[in-house]
Each structure stands twice: as structure tokens, then as C-alpha cells.
Design a protein around this motif. Structure first.
Motif, mmCIF file in Angstrom:
data_model
loop_
_atom_site.group_PDB
_atom_site.id
_atom_site.type_symbol
_atom_site.label_atom_id
_atom_site.label_comp_id
_atom_site.label_asym_id
_atom_site.label_seq_id
_atom_site.Cartn_x
_atom_site.Cartn_y
_atom_site.Cartn_z
ATOM 1 N N GLU A 82 -62.563 -13.784 3.623
ATOM 2 C CA GLU A 82 -63.177 -12.838 4.909
ATOM 3 C C GLU A 82 -62.488 -13.424 6.207
ATOM 4 O OE1 GLU A 82 -65.659 -13.513 0.847
ATOM 5 O OE2 GLU A 82 -64.332 -15.229 2.098
ATOM 6 N N MET A 83 -62.337 -14.484 5.749
ATOM 7 C CA MET A 83 -61.241 -14.773 7.755
ATOM 8 C C MET A 83 -59.985 -13.554 7.865
ATOM 9 S SD MET A 83 -63.071 -17.134 9.322
ATOM 10 C CE MET A 83 -61.930 -17.360 10.756
ATOM 11 N N LEU A 84 -59.108 -13.370 6.396
ATOM 12 C CA LEU A 84 -57.686 -12.967 6.383
ATOM 13 C C LEU A 84 -58.036 -11.711 6.805
ATOM 14 C CD1 LEU A 84 -55.502 -13.839 3.595
ATOM 15 C CD2 LEU A 84 -55.838 -14.334 6.161
ATOM 16 N N ALA A 85 -59.414 -11.026 6.682
ATOM 17 C CA ALA A 85 -59.669 -9.432 6.320
ATOM 18 C C ALA A 85 -60.983 -8.631 7.695
ATOM 19 C CB ALA A 85 -61.105 -9.420 4.872
ATOM 20 N N SER A 86 -61.236 -9.922 8.637
ATOM 21 C CA SER A 86 -61.782 -10.035 9.738
ATOM 22 C C SER A 86 -60.907 -9.407 10.462
ATOM 23 C CB SER A 86 -63.083 -10.938 10.122
ATOM 24 O OG SER A 86 -61.882 -12.045 10.214
ATOM 25 N N LYS A 87 -59.549 -10.238 10.767
ATOM 26 C CA LYS A 87 -58.457 -10.193 11.365
ATOM 27 C C LYS A 87 -58.629 -10.414 12.982
ATOM 28 C CE LYS A 87 -55.550 -6.680 9.141
ATOM 29 N NZ LYS A 87 -54.306 -7.263 8.759
ATOM 30 N N THR A 88 -59.605 -11.671 12.862
ATOM 31 C CA THR A 88 -60.040 -11.873 14.619
ATOM 32 C C THR A 88 -58.987 -12.458 14.744
ATOM 33 O OG1 THR A 88 -60.934 -13.806 13.773
ATOM 34 C CG2 THR A 88 -62.177 -12.043 13.534
ATOM 35 N N VAL A 89 -58.744 -12.275 16.363
ATOM 36 C CA VAL A 89 -57.828 -13.362 17.529
ATOM 37 C C VAL A 89 -58.685 -14.337 18.069
ATOM 38 C CG1 VAL A 89 -56.746 -12.933 19.265
ATOM 39 C CG2 VAL A 89 -56.890 -10.933 18.068
ATOM 40 N N ARG A 90 -58.166 -15.995 18.039
ATOM 41 C CA ARG A 90 -58.017 -16.218 18.373
ATOM 42 C C ARG A 90 -58.679 -17.021 19.613
ATOM 43 N NH1 ARG A 90 -57.105 -21.699 14.401
ATOM 44 N NH2 ARG A 90 -57.460 -23.219 16.744
ATOM 45 N N SER A 91 -59.746 -17.905 20.316
ATOM 46 C CA SER A 91 -59.741 -17.970 21.728
ATOM 47 C C SER A 91 -58.797 -18.126 22.482
ATOM 48 C CB SER A 91 -61.749 -18.191 21.613
ATOM 49 O OG SER A 91 -61.045 -19.011 21.895
ATOM 50 N N ASN A 92 -58.124 -19.025 21.518
ATOM 51 C CA ASN A 92 -57.133 -20.054 22.719
ATOM 52 C C ASN A 92 -55.333 -18.920 22.551
ATOM 53 O OD1 ASN A 92 -56.151 -20.226 19.985
ATOM 54 N ND2 ASN A 92 -56.208 -22.237 20.469
ATOM 55 N N ASN A 93 -55.664 -18.110 21.795
ATOM 56 C CA ASN A 93 -54.396 -17.236 21.566
ATOM 57 C C ASN A 93 -53.761 -16.673 23.471
ATOM 58 O OD1 ASN A 93 -53.242 -14.556 20.954
ATOM 59 N ND2 ASN A 93 -52.465 -14.547 18.933
ATOM 60 N N THR A 94 -52.689 -16.298 23.749
ATOM 61 C CA THR A 94 -52.589 -16.180 24.905
ATOM 62 C C THR A 94 -51.604 -14.972 24.538
ATOM 63 O OG1 THR A 94 -50.834 -17.531 24.635
ATOM 64 C CG2 THR A 94 -52.346 -18.500 25.568
ATOM 65 N N SER A 95 -51.516 -14.458 23.771
ATOM 66 C CA SER A 95 -50.634 -13.273 23.544
ATOM 67 C C SER A 95 -51.322 -11.321 23.507
ATOM 68 C CB SER A 95 -49.085 -13.046 22.351
ATOM 69 O OG SER A 95 -50.100 -12.710 21.318
ATOM 70 N N GLY A 96 -52.496 -12.096 22.675
ATOM 71 C CA GLY A 96 -53.492 -11.408 21.943
ATOM 72 C C GLY A 96 -53.397 -10.732 20.361
ATOM 73 N N VAL A 97 -51.928 -11.192 20.365
ATOM 74 C CA VAL A 97 -51.601 -11.044 18.824
ATOM 75 C C VAL A 97 -51.457 -12.363 17.947
ATOM 76 C CG1 VAL A 97 -49.623 -10.199 17.689
ATOM 77 C CG2 VAL A 97 -50.397 -9.035 19.898
ATOM 78 N N PRO A 98 -52.322 -12.234 16.918
ATOM 79 C CA PRO A 98 -51.950 -13.493 16.100
ATOM 80 C C PRO A 98 -50.405 -13.558 15.671
ATOM 81 C CG PRO A 98 -53.923 -12.153 15.212
ATOM 82 C CD PRO A 98 -52.813 -11.657 16.691
#
Length: 154
Positions: A82-98
Motif C-alpha cells: 500500500e505504501m508503494l501504491a500510494s506514491k506519497t512524498v515524505r515530508s522531509n523530501n527537499t526535491s519534491g521527487v522521492p
């Protein structure tokens, strides 16, 4: 801070649902222990994973009746579908792309992807767009295929 050279004797101690039975062969150069879970299953766990709470059971709690199962999450080979399917970007991501970050020491964009507990280096790129492209291709090859093969269709 480095690792202590003093070998601890954890035999008989309990960590979550795991009871340490005996020393085991080292795993990745680290001291490991044969443990028995409350469910009866035996597994080998590194000392550091026992002591820091990273491993508390054999994984039995991930199945029916377990805490992750109650949340409706499906774990296969340590990867949450489910985590892979959701493709969410973590809050500490600085580029906007995982999986894409600026490698300041090299002055380049770096692309990586994590899958089944391993981080895969996809290369470094002079342009952000090239790093994103490499990451997206790896997502299709690894994550998307894994999700489609392991998603239950109703």
C-alpha cells in the motif's frame, strides 16, 4: 560514536516477543542471536536490532491478527504494498521527487530507489530532469510491477 567491541551476553533476555536462546553466526559482520518468538518461530537477529527495538518479533504480527494487518497493510518481503501504491512524498523530501536529492559534494543530482530493504543507486546526473527520469523508470520496473503482482483485486 563507534560500536562497542565488548560482546554482550543476551542469552535469556526478552525483546518484545523474542527471547534470546543462543549466539548465532555473525550477520554482516555483526553479532547475531538465535531467538524464539512467542508464537514458537525461531529467527536470527543482530544484536543492534534487538537492542534498538527494530526487531520485536519473527514477523508473525504482520499476518492475520497482527497490528499491521489490522491497519489493512500488506507486507511482502518487508515491503508494504500500500505504501508503494500510494506514491506519497515524505515530508522531509527537499526535491519534491522521492529518491532524488542534490549531492552537494559532487554538485550533481543523485537518484536512488529502495526496494525490499535495499537501497539501489541509480546514478548521478547534471540535470534534475535526468535524475527524475531514472527514478521514474526504476519505479516502473520495481515498484509498479511489484504492486500490480501483489494487489488483491475484488
Amino acid at each position: 560514536m563507534g560500536h562497542s567491541r565488548k560482546k554482550l551476553d543476551l542469552k535469556g533476555q526478552k525483546f518484545g516477543r523474542l527471547t534470546v536462546l543462543d549466539p548465532a553466526e555473525n550477520a554482516d559482520g555483526r553479532t547475531a542471536w538465535l531467538c524464539q518468538c512467542d508464537c514458537g518461530e525461531k529467527i536470527v537477529v543482530k544484536t543492534c536490532h534487538l537492542r534498538d527495538g527494530h526487531t520485536k518479533s519473527c514477523g508473525c504480527q504482520n499476518g492475520p491478527g497482527g497490528s499491521r494487518y489490522a491497519l489493512g497493510l500488506t507486507y511482502i518481503d518487508g515491503t508494504c504494498v500500500e505504501m508503494l501504491a500510494s506514491k506519497t512524498v515524505r515530508s522531509n523530501n527537499t526535491s519534491g521527487v522521492p529518491g532524488v536529492d542534490w549531492w552537494s559534494s559532487k554538485g550533481r543530482w543523485r537518484a536512488t530507489i529502495c526496494f525490499k530493504g535495499k537501497r539501489h543507486y541509480l546514478g548521478s546526473y547534471s540535470s534534475f530532469e535526468d535524475a527524475v527520469k531514472a527514478r521514474k523508470q526504476a519505479e516502473i520496473r520495481l515498484h509498479d510491477r511489484f504492486v500490480s503482482e501483489n494487489t488483491v483485486r475484488i
